[in-house]
Design a protein around this motif. Structure first.
Motif, PDB file in Angstrom:
ATOM      1  N   LEU A 185      14.556   4.940  48.269  1.00 17.34           N
ATOM      2  CA  LEU A 185      14.327   5.285  49.721  1.00 17.34           C
ATOM      3  C   LEU A 185      14.517   4.134  50.957  1.00 17.34           C
ATOM      4  O   LEU A 185      14.989   4.187  51.685  1.00 17.34           O
ATOM      5  CB  LEU A 185      12.937   5.719  49.706  1.00 17.34           C
ATOM      6  N   TYR A 186      13.941   3.135  50.329  1.00 17.69           N
ATOM      7  CA  TYR A 186      13.933   2.112  51.239  1.00 17.69           C
ATOM      8  C   TYR A 186      15.539   1.480  51.415  1.00 17.69           C
ATOM      9  O   TYR A 186      15.756   1.019  52.763  1.00 17.69           O
ATOM     10  CB  TYR A 186      13.179   0.834  50.777  1.00 17.69           C
ATOM     11  N   GLY A 187      16.159   1.484  50.579  1.00 14.75           N
ATOM     12  CA  GLY A 187      17.762   1.067  50.735  1.00 14.75           C
ATOM     13  C   GLY A 187      18.585   1.906  51.462  1.00 14.75           C
ATOM     14  O   GLY A 187      19.196   1.536  52.412  1.00 14.75           O
ATOM     15  N   GLU A 188      18.432   3.291  51.256  1.00 16.45           N
ATOM     16  CA  GLU A 188      19.005   4.220  52.288  1.00 16.45           C
ATOM     17  C   GLU A 188      18.675   4.142  53.685  1.00 16.45           C
ATOM     18  O   GLU A 188      19.346   4.113  54.643  1.00 16.45           O
ATOM     19  CB  GLU A 188      19.073   5.629  51.464  1.00 16.45           C
ATOM     20  N   ILE A 189      17.370   3.892  53.974  1.00 16.82           N
ATOM     21  CA  ILE A 189      16.541   3.710  55.309  1.00 16.82           C
ATOM     22  C   ILE A 189      17.300   2.470  55.820  1.00 16.82           C
ATOM     23  O   ILE A 189      17.785   2.493  56.888  1.00 16.82           O
ATOM     24  CB  ILE A 189      15.156   3.628  55.302  1.00 16.82           C
ATOM     25  N   PHE A 190      17.365   1.244  54.945  1.00 15.57           N
ATOM     26  CA  PHE A 190      17.820   0.346  55.282  1.00 15.57           C
ATOM     27  C   PHE A 190      19.366   0.591  56.091  1.00 15.57           C
ATOM     28  O   PHE A 190      19.497  -0.060  57.006  1.00 15.57           O
ATOM     29  CB  PHE A 190      17.942  -0.927  54.408  1.00 15.57           C
ATOM     30  N   VAL A 191      20.219   0.905  55.185  1.00 16.50           N
ATOM     31  CA  VAL A 191      21.726   1.434  55.599  1.00 16.50           C
ATOM     32  C   VAL A 191      21.888   2.121  56.875  1.00 16.50           C
ATOM     33  O   VAL A 191      23.073   1.862  57.655  1.00 16.50           O
ATOM     34  CB  VAL A 191      22.396   1.554  54.504  1.00 16.50           C
ATOM     35  N   ASN A 192      20.865   3.160  56.982  1.00 17.62           N
ATOM     36  CA  ASN A 192      20.891   3.661  58.227  1.00 17.62           C
ATOM     37  C   ASN A 192      20.629   2.937  59.624  1.00 17.62           C
ATOM     38  O   ASN A 192      21.124   3.395  60.825  1.00 17.62           O
ATOM     39  CB  ASN A 192      20.115   5.085  58.215  1.00 17.62           C
ATOM     40  N   ILE A 193      19.572   1.985  59.394  1.00 14.35           N
ATOM     41  CA  ILE A 193      19.281   1.310  60.716  1.00 14.35           C
ATOM     42  C   ILE A 193      20.122   0.199  60.639  1.00 14.35           C
ATOM     43  O   ILE A 193      20.570  -0.160  61.999  1.00 14.35           O
ATOM     44  CB  ILE A 193      17.823   0.540  60.426  1.00 14.35           C
ATOM     45  N   GLU A 194      20.675  -0.323  59.671  1.00 14.61           N
ATOM     46  CA  GLU A 194      21.422  -1.604  59.962  1.00 14.61           C
ATOM     47  C   GLU A 194      22.561  -1.373  59.111  1.00 14.61           C
ATOM     48  O   GLU A 194      22.932  -1.571  57.948  1.00 14.61           O
ATOM     49  CB  GLU A 194      21.136  -2.951  59.170  1.00 14.61           C
ATOM     50  N   SER A 195      23.726  -0.491  59.748  1.00 17.34           N
ATOM     51  CA  SER A 195      24.824   0.265  58.975  1.00 17.34           C
ATOM     52  C   SER A 195      26.139  -0.585  58.871  1.00 17.34           C
ATOM     53  O   SER A 195      26.993  -0.443  58.323  1.00 17.34           O
ATOM     54  CB  SER A 195      25.025   1.483  59.677  1.00 17.34           C
ATOM     55  N   LEU A 196      26.182  -1.763  59.753  1.00 17.90           N
ATOM     56  CA  LEU A 196      27.445  -2.515  59.743  1.00 17.90           C
ATOM     57  C   LEU A 196      27.493  -4.015  59.601  1.00 17.90           C
ATOM     58  O   LEU A 196      27.956  -4.745  60.251  1.00 17.90           O
ATOM     59  CB  LEU A 196      27.886  -2.075  61.238  1.00 17.90           C
ATOM     60  N   SER A 197      26.557  -4.453  58.550  1.00 19.94           N
ATOM     61  CA  SER A 197      26.471  -5.901  58.162  1.00 19.94           C
ATOM     62  C   SER A 197      26.843  -6.193  56.979  1.00 19.94           C
ATOM     63  O   SER A 197      26.991  -5.189  56.143  1.00 19.94           O
ATOM     64  CB  SER A 197      25.096  -6.132  58.482  1.00 19.94           C
ATOM     65  N   ASN A 198      26.934  -7.471  56.488  1.00 20.39           N
ATOM     66  CA  ASN A 198      27.167  -7.803  55.184  1.00 20.39           C
ATOM     67  C   ASN A 198      26.219  -7.245  54.201  1.00 20.39           C
ATOM     68  O   ASN A 198      26.307  -6.801  53.010  1.00 20.39           O
ATOM     69  CB  ASN A 198      27.356  -9.333  55.210  1.00 20.39           C
ATOM     70  N   ARG A 199      24.860  -7.406  54.851  1.00 20.77           N
ATOM     71  CA  ARG A 199      23.620  -6.973  53.997  1.00 20.77           C
ATOM     72  C   ARG A 199      23.827  -5.346  53.663  1.00 20.77           C
ATOM     73  O   ARG A 199      23.344  -5.058  52.739  1.00 20.77           O
ATOM     74  CB  ARG A 199      22.547  -7.121  54.622  1.00 20.77           C
ATOM     75  N   THR A 200      24.405  -4.531  54.386  1.00 22.28           N
ATOM     76  CA  THR A 200      24.536  -3.158  54.225  1.00 22.28           C
ATOM     77  C   THR A 200      25.431  -3.001  53.178  1.00 22.28           C
ATOM     78  O   THR A 200      25.010  -2.126  52.168  1.00 22.28           O
ATOM     79  CB  THR A 200      25.422  -2.584  55.599  1.00 22.28           C
ATOM     80  N   ASN A 201      26.405  -3.784  52.608  1.00 25.20           N
ATOM     81  CA  ASN A 201      27.307  -3.696  51.581  1.00 25.20           C
ATOM     82  C   ASN A 201      26.638  -3.924  50.187  1.00 25.20           C
ATOM     83  O   ASN A 201      26.578  -3.396  49.299  1.00 25.20           O
ATOM     84  CB  ASN A 201      28.519  -4.336  51.744  1.00 25.20           C
ATOM     85  N   GLU A 202      25.536  -4.910  50.462  1.00 22.67           N
ATOM     86  CA  GLU A 202      24.775  -5.451  49.119  1.00 22.67           C
ATOM     87  C   GLU A 202      24.115  -4.214  48.890  1.00 22.67           C
ATOM     88  O   GLU A 202      23.847  -3.973  47.634  1.00 22.67           O
ATOM     89  CB  GLU A 202      24.226  -6.675  49.590  1.00 22.67           C
ATOM     90  N   ILE A 203      23.420  -3.592  49.927  1.00 17.28           N
ATOM     91  CA  ILE A 203      22.359  -2.690  49.489  1.00 17.28           C
ATOM     92  C   ILE A 203      23.165  -1.339  48.947  1.00 17.28           C
ATOM     93  O   ILE A 203      22.547  -0.708  48.094  1.00 17.28           O
ATOM     94  CB  ILE A 203      21.495  -2.104  50.670  1.00 17.28           C
ATOM     95  N   LYS A 204      24.235  -1.026  49.423  1.00 19.13           N
ATOM     96  CA  LYS A 204      24.892  -0.014  48.934  1.00 19.13           C
ATOM     97  C   LYS A 204      25.497  -0.063  47.410  1.00 19.13           C
ATOM     98  O   LYS A 204      25.114   0.790  46.503  1.00 19.13           O
ATOM     99  CB  LYS A 204      26.513   0.161  49.827  1.00 19.13           C
ATOM    100  N   ASN A 205      25.399  -1.335  46.941  1.00 20.25           N
ATOM    101  CA  ASN A 205      25.637  -1.664  45.600  1.00 20.25           C
ATOM    102  C   ASN A 205      24.303  -1.301  44.848  1.00 20.25           C
ATOM    103  O   ASN A 205      24.389  -0.618  43.854  1.00 20.25           O
ATOM    104  CB  ASN A 205      26.109  -3.142  45.461  1.00 20.25           C
ATOM    105  N   ILE A 206      23.163  -1.587  45.377  1.00 20.40           N
ATOM    106  CA  ILE A 206      22.008  -1.568  44.653  1.00 20.40           C
ATOM    107  C   ILE A 206      21.664   0.221  44.775  1.00 20.40           C
ATOM    108  O   ILE A 206      21.101   0.621  43.754  1.00 20.40           O
ATOM    109  CB  ILE A 206      20.903  -2.071  45.592  1.00 20.40           C
TER     110      ILE A 206
END
Length: 341
Positions: A185-206
């Motif tokens: 839940l928190y990971g998907e909320i994160f990638v919606n708020i911050e969708s275009l950063s290096n951290r986004t790719n990290e969380i997508k893997n998670i």
């Protein structure tokens, strides 16, 4: 005579121009911009000299002082960064950024004790600052206190639901602790708020790893149904009914099918009791014909790069529509939509 007059006039004009230029160079705002330019070039000594000139023209200006403290930090002169930072936060007009800069210096020398005291004082003054909660949590996690850190990240999510960093840290924490539902839940909320950063790719893997664990380990959903909060129980119950769709593994296509059924079920039975902006966003994508593109973006490259590239080629129009939406519409969580767990 005319030549003499012309010469005097020219000299007078040059003198005025020189005086004007000198006055401009002493303008604090111009000096501050000059110092920032020098900072970006790594010329910290000259940046500090220019900032001192700016402070001479505008004593105790908090923005100039913050630039000075940050320059000391970049220069790795942490003693002066801390001394300047402590002076800044003693002023009544110290803002959130003032505490952030001092926090960076404390972290740099691993002074967790002073950092802890400072962040507590900062949050007492700014109790709704998501960035301070996230950085305080990071300080605690770095100091080997992750279970204290998550409390700060959760407070940050509740107080400032659109600060992405608290979701980032919390998603990683819950994934590591095996609380897969909240990690997702928190990971998907994160990638919606911050969708275009290096951290986004990290969380997508998670996220992809989390879905693999969720559907390969039935006990995860069973425990959530028995011991979770009412919100978690509803999610786990709905997902348990759909696990057969993941018998061939986690892929963007399988997730699209499962999550389509989940969203339809949720809004038929649970949405009124448990409003959730993330699920509303998924339903919107479903209604607008972008849900498949969204799920491809979410896990496609991680699940199978070749299949993702093929999908992008075959569905270029859908991909473009989703990308345009993503770049033009900001995802925002409503204040107060927080579920304890």
């Amino acid at each position: 005579m005319r030549y003499l007059i012309r010469t005097i006039v020219v000299c007078f004009v040059c003198l005025c121009a020189t005086n004007t230029a000198h006055t401009q160079t002493q303008d604090p705002a111009i000096l501050q911009e000059t110092a920032k330019s020098l900072m970006r070039q790594g010329d910290y000594d000259n940046a500090l000299q220019v900032l001192d000139k700016a402070l001479a023209a505008k004593p105790d200006n908090i923005d100039i002082l913050k630039d000075k403290a940050f320059t000391y930090y970049l220069q790795r002169d942490f003693a002066n960064a801390i001394a300047t930072g402590k002076y800044i936060i003693s002023k009544p007009d110290a803002d959130v950024q003032s505490y952030q800069i001092l926090g960076l210096a404390y972290k740099a020398i691993a002074d967790d004790k002073e950092g802890d005291k400072m962040y507590k004082a900062a949050l007492k003054k700014f109790p709704e600052s998501g960035v301070l909660y996230s950085e305080y949590g990071d300080l605690l996690a770095t100091g080997n206190a992750p279970d204290l850190a998550i409390k700060q990240w959760e407070k940050g999510i509740e107080a400032d639901p659109n600060n992405s960093s608290n979701y980032y840290y919390a998603s990683k924490y819950y994934a590591q602790k095996g609380n897969i539902i909240w990690g997702l839940l928190y990971g998907e909320i994160f990638v919606n708020i911050e969708s275009l950063s290096n951290r986004t790719n990290e969380i997508k893997n998670i996220l992809y790893g989390g879905y693999q664990k969720l559907f390969s380990t039935p006990a995860i959903l069973n425990i959530a149904k028995q011991n979770g909060t009412p919100f978690e129980k509803m999610i786990a119950t709905n997902l348990s009914k759909l696990t057969s769709q993941m018998q061939y593994g986690v892929s963007a296509e399988n997730l699209t099918a499962l999550r389509t059924r989940f969203i339809l079920n949720w809004f038929n039975s649970n949405a009124r009791q448990f409003p959730c902006k993330l699920f509303e966003q998924q339903r919107f994508f479903l209604q607008q014909g972008m849900f498949e593109a969204y799920n491809q973006w979410l896990v496609g490259p991680v699940a199978d790069t070749q299949q993702f590239q093929q999908w992008m080629q075959e569905h270029a129009g859908e991909a473009k529509q989703f990308q345009q939406f993503q770049r033009s519409v900001i995802f925002k969580i409503p204040t107060g939509q927080y579920y304890m767990h």
